[in-house]
Design an enzyme around this catalytic site. Sequence first.
Site, short mmCIF file in Angstrom:
data_model
loop_
_atom_site.label_atom_id
_atom_site.label_comp_id
_atom_site.label_asym_id
_atom_site.label_seq_id
_atom_site.Cartn_x
_atom_site.Cartn_y
_atom_site.Cartn_z
CD GLU A 42 -2.50 1.20 2.80
OE1 GLU A 42 -3.50 1.86 2.89
OE2 GLU A 42 -1.88 0.48 3.78
CE LYS A 89 -7.27 1.09 4.17
NZ LYS A 89 -6.16 1.85 4.75
CB CYS A 127 -3.66 -1.61 5.10
SG CYS A 127 -2.55 -0.96 6.50
#
Length: 267
Positions: free
Chosen positions: A44, A114, A150
Amino acid sequence: MSDRLRIAAAQLTSTPDLDHNLALVEQASADAAAQGARIVACPEGTMAPFTERLDTLAEPLDGPFADGVRAIAERHGITVVVGMFTPGDEVDGRRRVRNTLLLTGPGAEAHYDKIHLYDAFGTLESETVQPGEKHVIVEVEGWQVGLATCYDVRFADQFTALGRLGAELIVLPTSWGDGPGKAEQWDLLTRARAADAQAWLLGAAQAWQEKSIKGPYGIGRSCVTGPMGQVRARIDGAPALLVTDIDRDAVRQARERVPILATTLTR
């Protein structure tokens, strides 16, 4: 279509210099391809760390950074997954960005925004980042590959959903900040989410940084975890390339022996 797949995680430290970061992707892709990997995942924020003004760095998916990644994937004949930032909507006169994964390579192209933003531990990612809305799975080398980023790893339902959609491998780029208990949490969560999806999980992390250094946020510990939550491979905090073989039979066996993905809640 092979039931075995060699995958790689490029644990690196991104900088504010996008060209330098592309060079890191180039080197990791070349090294991974030379070792026979068919997929290499970078962290990321590979495009730029969170410490930068992201709305001024963000580029569209047909911009120079993304096109540079595509060219790298084509040169080395490997599928590359890279964390970048793309333009989002404007709010109160300031444009937010999307925290985007680009997957590109031979016969494969997809992107994932995300979904779960890092509004935790005193940080408000949602102030500058616009959340995504869709789960993403793409076929790579005959494998069904899901994407997550993440903080998504704290949300079991996303990984169960990816498993039910058929994901056999989930690629999880991360910029996981260091702190008390954070290494233990990362280790626990990656194992749990692989088991929730009953899929292989490839975690590609920003390398560890001294706390006195201003970003990027990283703890290292890139890993490959199996569909029953077993750790196949893990590295420490230093920049490195993790290369590992995975097999589809492990996914089949997990889903046959413990058929949780076929189970629905009844009341």
